[in-house]
Design an enzyme around this catalytic site. Structure first.
Site, PDB file in Angstrom:
ATOM      1  N   THR A 289      23.454   2.744  18.149  1.00  0.00           N
ATOM      2  CA  THR A 289      22.520   1.808  17.522  1.00  0.00           C
ATOM      3  C   THR A 289      21.156   2.448  17.289  1.00  0.00           C
ATOM      4  O   THR A 289      20.549   2.294  16.227  1.00  0.00           O
ATOM      5  CB  THR A 289      22.362   0.551  18.414  1.00  0.00           C
ATOM      6  OG1 THR A 289      23.647  -0.043  18.531  1.00  0.00           O
ATOM      7  CG2 THR A 289      21.400  -0.438  17.831  1.00  0.00           C
TER       8      THR A 289
ATOM      9  N   GLU B 224      19.483  -5.364  27.412  1.00  0.00           N
ATOM     10  CA  GLU B 224      20.010  -4.625  26.262  1.00  0.00           C
ATOM     11  C   GLU B 224      18.961  -3.669  25.689  1.00  0.00           C
ATOM     12  O   GLU B 224      19.297  -2.599  25.181  1.00  0.00           O
ATOM     13  CB  GLU B 224      20.486  -5.576  25.160  1.00  0.00           C
ATOM     14  CG  GLU B 224      21.388  -4.835  24.171  1.00  0.00           C
ATOM     15  CD  GLU B 224      21.366  -5.373  22.763  1.00  0.00           C
ATOM     16  OE1 GLU B 224      20.726  -6.405  22.518  1.00  0.00           O
ATOM     17  OE2 GLU B 224      21.997  -4.732  21.897  1.00  0.00           O
TER      18      GLU B 224
END
Ligand code: HSE
Length: 310
Positions: A185, A132
């Site tokens: 993000t 991630e």
């Protein structure tokens, strides 16, 4: 060895108002599906990506699922094992639902299951977080932890991945409202001030500690008083149209707490039953629709299992 296996890795809600980067829970759906099969030549290859509108790279080293699996294979000394990966994206990008975390978890969990390595979910957590990390540039397990392990996961320390699954009070139910706008993000992290005041640190620490105590004792009232974010939500709320209107509505319906899911734009409410969650979802969709913003509503108990093979 099976010729091919399929795994599911769920969406998750990170931060949970009071635990920026250190608290998250898994949803039952949506989620990503990943197929791992025997390859034709040495090494891991991504052979197909569905549902990503061409936005995800096939290069293993640049793909969250591919890279997470690569890190596990490197650890095993198995980089030459012929493997193929198919990624079926079944959840939106940049939604605040932990989409890149679900892919990273699916990739590493799928390869771990396929190779029957004997490593536990906890053993492979680090590789999923590393996967991630290539998407959002930061090493934190608040999406990956719950997507892999299931439940509500508290991370005492991200660097050492000292994680603890919290007990889930009976009846706890989530609604997630996903307005169809994209927030990356990386950008949503970029707007956060690097420092916080002494006063906010004390308030947030009290709320986090009390929320965790509430989870252990099934004390919904304490949880409800605690689910307040004085640090991150005030800095990000402006990115989400109608955020405060939806929040006011949700709190007036009696939910325990309402805040931004991960880096947004999704929002979540924790409720004491599924009917309350459904009502909040319907009303939130109506508020957004009045501003011509389409939404998806996800209703889910806390997913206790995390990633699984099916
Ligand atoms: N804790 C992270 C954030 C979750 O809010 O930026 C999204 O990756």
């Amino acid at each position: 060895m099976a010729k091919a296996i399929k795994v599911f890795a769920p969406a998750s809600v990170a931060n949970v108002a009071v635990g920026f980067d250190i608290l998250g829970f898994a949803l039952e759906k949506p989620g990503d599906e990943i197929i791992i099969r025997e390859g034709k030549e040495p090494g891991l290859k991504i052979t197909e990506i569905r549902g990503a509108q061409g936005k995800l790279p096939y290069d293993v080293m640049k793909n969250t699922a591919g890279y997470a699996a690569h890190r596990l294979l490197a650890h095993l000394g198995a980089l030459d094992v012929p493997l193929e990966m198919e990624i079926h994206k079944k959840m939106p990008f940049g939604s605040g639902l932990g989409s890149s975390a679900a892919s990273a978890v699916g990739g590493v969990f799928g390869v771990n299951e396929f190779l029957k390595t004997g490593l536990s979910k906890l053993d492979i957590l680090r590789y999923a977080v590393e996967g991630e990390e290539i998407a959002d540039g930061a090493f934190h397990a608040d999406n990956v932890g719950p997507a892999l392990l299931g439940g509500m996961v508290l991370i005492r320390d991200n660097e050492t991945l000292d994680v603890k699954k919290l007990p889930i009070p009976r009846g706890l139910f989530a609604v997630v409202i996903y307005p169809h706008i994209e927030i990356l993000t990386r950008e949503s992290r970029g707007i956060l001030k690097p420092e916080i005041s002494f006063k906010s640190a004390i308030t947030q620490t009290g709320n986090l500690a009390a929320f965790v105590a509430g989870m252990y004792t099934s004390d919904f009232e304490l949880m409800g008083r605690s689910l307040r974010d004085v640090i991150v939500e005030p800095q990000r709320a402006h990115l989400i149209p109608n955020f405060y209107d939806v929040k006011e509505m949700a709190l007036s319906q009696g939910c325990l707490g309402f805040s931004i899911s991960g880096a947004g734009p999704s929002m979540f409410a924790l409720c004491t039953d599924s009917m309350m969650a459904e009502e909040i979802g319907n009303r939130a969709a109506a508020i957004m629709k009045a501003s011509k913003i389409e939404t998806d509503i996800f209703l889910s108990p806390i997913n206790l299992e995390g990633a699984y093979r099916f």
